[in-house]
Design a protein around this motif. Sequence first.
Motif, mmCIF file in Angstrom:
data_model
loop_
_atom_site.group_PDB
_atom_site.id
_atom_site.type_symbol
_atom_site.label_atom_id
_atom_site.label_comp_id
_atom_site.label_asym_id
_atom_site.label_seq_id
_atom_site.Cartn_x
_atom_site.Cartn_y
_atom_site.Cartn_z
ATOM 1 N N GLN A 114 0.839 -1.191 0.000
ATOM 2 C CA GLN A 114 0.000 0.000 0.000
ATOM 3 C C GLN A 114 0.872 1.238 0.000
ATOM 4 N N LEU A 138 5.120 7.917 -8.947
ATOM 5 C CA LEU A 138 4.430 6.998 -9.857
ATOM 6 C C LEU A 138 5.399 6.340 -10.824
ATOM 7 N N VAL A 152 -2.985 -3.812 -9.786
ATOM 8 C CA VAL A 152 -2.937 -2.508 -9.129
ATOM 9 C C VAL A 152 -4.359 -2.008 -8.883
ATOM 10 N N ILE A 154 -6.291 1.524 -7.396
ATOM 11 C CA ILE A 154 -6.098 2.922 -7.010
ATOM 12 C C ILE A 154 -7.402 3.447 -6.414
ATOM 13 N N ALA A 175 -8.440 9.081 -8.856
ATOM 14 C CA ALA A 175 -7.948 7.725 -9.097
ATOM 15 C C ALA A 175 -7.723 7.492 -10.580
ATOM 16 N N VAL A 178 -4.425 9.042 -11.805
ATOM 17 C CA VAL A 178 -3.256 8.234 -11.465
ATOM 18 C C VAL A 178 -3.160 7.034 -12.407
ATOM 19 N N LYS A 179 -4.291 6.420 -12.686
ATOM 20 C CA LYS A 179 -4.286 5.284 -13.625
ATOM 21 C C LYS A 179 -3.775 5.718 -14.996
ATOM 22 N N ILE A 192 -5.176 -2.494 -13.976
ATOM 23 C CA ILE A 192 -5.427 -1.429 -13.004
ATOM 24 C C ILE A 192 -6.923 -1.249 -12.796
ATOM 25 N N THR A 194 -9.830 1.096 -10.484
ATOM 26 C CA THR A 194 -9.922 2.364 -9.766
ATOM 27 C C THR A 194 -11.228 2.435 -8.982
ATOM 28 N N ILE A 220 -2.643 3.610 -3.352
ATOM 29 C CA ILE A 220 -2.328 2.695 -4.452
ATOM 30 C C ILE A 220 -1.961 1.348 -3.845
#
Length: 227
Positions: A114, A138, A152, A154, A175, A178-179, A192, A194, A220
């Motif tokens: 985390q 990141l 992953v 987020i 989120a 960030v993805k 990924i 979210t 994350i």
Amino acid sequence: MQVKINTPRFNFRPLAHAAGLTLLSATVFVTGCANMGEREKGTAGGAAIGAIGGAVISSATGGKAGTGALIGGALGAVAGNVWSKRMEDKRRAMEQATAGTGVQVTRTADNQLQVNVPSDISFDVGRSAIRPELRPVLDKFAAGLDSSVMQVQIVGHTDSTGSDAINNPLSVDRAASVKDYLVTRGVAAGRISTDGRGSHQPIADNSTDDGRARNRRVEIFLAEKQG
């Protein structure tokens, strides 16, 4: 004079019943695994083993097998994530990369890595565009995610300022930002997921400036599934 010796009496019915459940559960599990993909088998295997063990323990101790299976299944699901040398190396690399930034890097109880990124380096108030200070974090996170079994998640969060109508979509957008950045760094979008929790999962007091700043964050999670 006669001496009467009382020997303890054991009730073997719960154990026999539990053994039957074990055999039945194991049969179902083996049959199900034949139709599963490799990624699914690790988590399902851990959950099934935990469920079987929970049923045996619960029945043997006088509880309900179904309840024990649920408890055991929750515990067994942890076995679906592994903490490998690769995960430990990733944790150490993230700790070094984020030293002094306020980012918290921890190993969760279910063997996930985390990364908790506070608002200082993540987002401006009311905005979902990532700040330049977040990009190196990141970049380091994306580096080395070459394993097909690494997933992953987020999760975006806000403070309690404003209404849910504002905070909920804002946390989702954070989120997503960030993805999108991780995808530009080579992480497959399909790996990924979210989510946004709005202001509903605070980690600090929203009545103070410091508390609100801590609650405006993105988390994350990195998990390596058993293959």
